[in-house]
Design an enzyme around this catalytic site. Structure first.
Site, PDB file in Angstrom:
ATOM      1  N   TYR A 245      24.036  14.583  22.600  1.00 56.30           N
ATOM      2  CA  TYR A 245      22.972  13.827  21.916  1.00 56.30           C
ATOM      3  C   TYR A 245      21.592  14.425  22.174  1.00 56.30           C
ATOM      4  O   TYR A 245      20.578  13.822  21.828  1.00 56.30           O
ATOM      5  CB  TYR A 245      22.997  12.352  22.347  1.00 56.30           C
ATOM      6  CG  TYR A 245      24.224  11.643  21.843  1.00 56.30           C
ATOM      7  CD1 TYR A 245      25.490  12.015  22.297  1.00 56.30           C
ATOM      8  CD2 TYR A 245      24.136  10.626  20.908  1.00 56.30           C
ATOM      9  CE1 TYR A 245      26.625  11.388  21.827  1.00 56.30           C
ATOM     10  CE2 TYR A 245      25.273   9.991  20.437  1.00 56.30           C
ATOM     11  CZ  TYR A 245      26.513  10.379  20.903  1.00 56.30           C
ATOM     12  OH  TYR A 245      27.631   9.759  20.430  1.00 56.30           O
TER      13      TYR A 245
ATOM     14  N   LYS B 137      36.258  15.542  30.290  1.00 55.40           N
ATOM     15  CA  LYS B 137      37.148  16.559  29.687  1.00 55.40           C
ATOM     16  C   LYS B 137      36.874  17.867  30.442  1.00 55.40           C
ATOM     17  O   LYS B 137      36.644  18.927  29.854  1.00 55.40           O
ATOM     18  CB  LYS B 137      36.832  16.682  28.189  1.00 55.40           C
ATOM     19  CG  LYS B 137      37.821  17.504  27.392  1.00 55.40           C
ATOM     20  CD  LYS B 137      39.131  16.792  27.089  1.00 55.40           C
ATOM     21  CE  LYS B 137      40.093  17.713  26.388  1.00 55.40           C
ATOM     22  NZ  LYS B 137      41.431  17.122  26.194  1.00 55.40           N
TER      23      LYS B 137
ATOM     24  N   ASP C 210      41.179  11.881  26.649  1.00 52.12           N
ATOM     25  CA  ASP C 210      42.269  11.568  25.710  1.00 52.12           C
ATOM     26  C   ASP C 210      43.296  10.644  26.356  1.00 52.12           C
ATOM     27  O   ASP C 210      43.746   9.657  25.761  1.00 52.12           O
ATOM     28  CB  ASP C 210      42.923  12.841  25.143  1.00 52.12           C
ATOM     29  CG  ASP C 210      42.920  14.024  26.101  1.00 52.12           C
ATOM     30  OD1 ASP C 210      42.370  13.890  27.211  1.00 52.12           O
ATOM     31  OD2 ASP C 210      43.473  15.076  25.762  1.00 52.12           O
TER      32      ASP C 210
ATOM     33  N   ASP D 191      30.150   6.624  23.862  1.00 55.81           N
ATOM     34  CA  ASP D 191      29.940   6.086  22.521  1.00 55.81           C
ATOM     35  C   ASP D 191      31.290   5.775  21.867  1.00 55.81           C
ATOM     36  O   ASP D 191      31.533   4.672  21.358  1.00 55.81           O
ATOM     37  CB  ASP D 191      29.167   7.141  21.707  1.00 55.81           C
ATOM     38  CG  ASP D 191      28.626   6.600  20.401  1.00 55.81           C
ATOM     39  OD1 ASP D 191      28.857   5.418  20.102  1.00 55.81           O
ATOM     40  OD2 ASP D 191      27.966   7.372  19.674  1.00 55.81           O
TER      41      ASP D 191
END
Ligand code: NAD
Length: 335
Positions: A126, A173, A206, A230
């Site tokens: 962002y 991740k 995930d 988000d």
């Protein structure tokens, strides 16, 4: 003494849910002076700017805002007003409690869901740093810093300690983004070491999504960088009845802006059927923040009362009531 609060109605369903929430806050017995300021399309019409100076002048006076959603054009156009506000005021914590409301029929009815999301709110993808390297090759910069990661981790663990929560799950991740998410994780571990009474675990994003759907009751406090925070927020909202429900707060050292997780809902805007629960629950967080704890509890209990009765619910959660009918029912609970 009346509280001064900056009210940013926003776009789409924003003005509808903001007006409903103002009525509910006043019915909770709080005396407020609302400094109403426009952003986005409504602001451009007046001042030619999407985020006019008046917004910051008001927040400089009040230090607390209640905000409806604002529209961000897709694949072009102006930058997100939310990102700009959060960065400019350094509202580095995005706090989103995700809880079941009594009686609400959801796919997960009967499952005890009570989790709290802490999303880093100022950096990651962002940062808005994108460029075309050569024609048809684009880079977006994912910025992760030690300073921002440490402070969101600290805010998360401090909350967990204060509220006697049992477990913090950092979501990442770092198997793929070894450097950026790796730094985020190292910061989380460093802070976790100072809070040994709180269980700390890590999940790859995930896998976290799958487990959230399979076993939502096993989650307590989640700690995420901006983008995963988000996405996971909307997933979590889906577990407890949808985007009409889940509130949020953007918190910094000096200022705080309270807003729902949901967006402008253009598909239902102007039809009088938006669910104002999420913004009302955000307002309850705001009331606690400004030390109006009794009013916060009153508003929260009124919402719970309306859901428990189930007679005046909006369409998104299986009812047939309009925004106004729902709001009247909430106010009725407080009289
Ligand atoms: P959205 O959250 O606006 O809507 C997704 C779905 O949920 C729609 O079907 C909508 O009708 C429903 N929904 C959302 N809130 C609801 C409510 N209170 N009551 C009943 N139904 C509700 O997501 P989107 O369509 O992806 O985004 C629309 C716009 O909102 C975009 O411009 C996006 O950038 C913006 N947005 C703003 C914020 C914010 O200001 N904080 C957050 C998310 C999205």
């Amino acid at each position: 003494m009346a509280h001064r609060i900056t009210l940013i109605p926003g776009d789409g369903i924003g003005p509808e849910v903001a007006d409903a929430t103002v009525r509910a806050v006043e019915a909770a017995g709080v005396s407020a002076v609302w400094e109403r300021v426009e952003v986005g399309a409504a602001a451009v019409a007046h001042s030619g700017e999407i985020l006019p100076k008046a917004v910051f002048e008001s927040l400089d006076r009040t230090h607390v805002g209640l905000k409806g959603p604002t529209a961000t054009p897709v694949a072009g156009g102006h930058r997100s007003i939310n990102v700009a506000l959060r960065k400019r005021l350094d509202l580095y914590t995005n706090f989103r409690p995700v809880r079941m409301l009594p009686g609400l029929k959801t796919r997960f009815q009967g499952v005890l869901i009570d989790m709290v999301i802490f999303r880093e709110n100022t950096e990651d993808l962002y940062s808005g740093l994108e460029h075309e390297v050569v024609k048809d090759v684009v880079e977006s910069l994912k910025v992760i810093t030690r300073a921002a990661s440490i402070r969101i981790a600290r805010a998360t663990f401090q909350y967990a300690r204060r509220e006697s929560r049992k477990k913090v799950t950092a979501v990442h991740k770092a198997n793929i983004m070894k450097m950026s998410d790796g730094l985020f994780l190292r910061c989380c571990r460093e802070v976790a070491a100072d809070f040994s009474e709180i269980k700390y675990e890590e999940l790859i994003v995930d896998n976290a999504c799958m487990q959230l759907v399979m076993r939502p009751e096993t989650f307590d406090v989640l700690l995420l960088p901006n983008l995963y925070g988000d996405i996971v927020s909307d997933l979590a909202a889906g577990l407890v009845g949808g985007l009409g429900i889940v509130p949020g707060a953007n918190l910094g050292e000096h200022d705080a802006i309270f807003e729902a997780v949901h967006g402008t809902a253009p598909d239902i805007a102007g039809q009088g059927k938006a669910n104002p629960t999420a913004l009302m629950q955000s307002a309850a967080l705001m009331l606690a923040h400004i030390d109006e704890r009794e009013a916060a509890i009153r508003l929260h209990q009124a919402l719970e009362g309306v859901y428990a009765q189930g007679r005046h619910l909006t369409v998104d959660v299986g009812g047939g009531a309009s925004t106004d009918e729902f709001t009247n029912a909430v106010i009725g609970q407080m009289q």
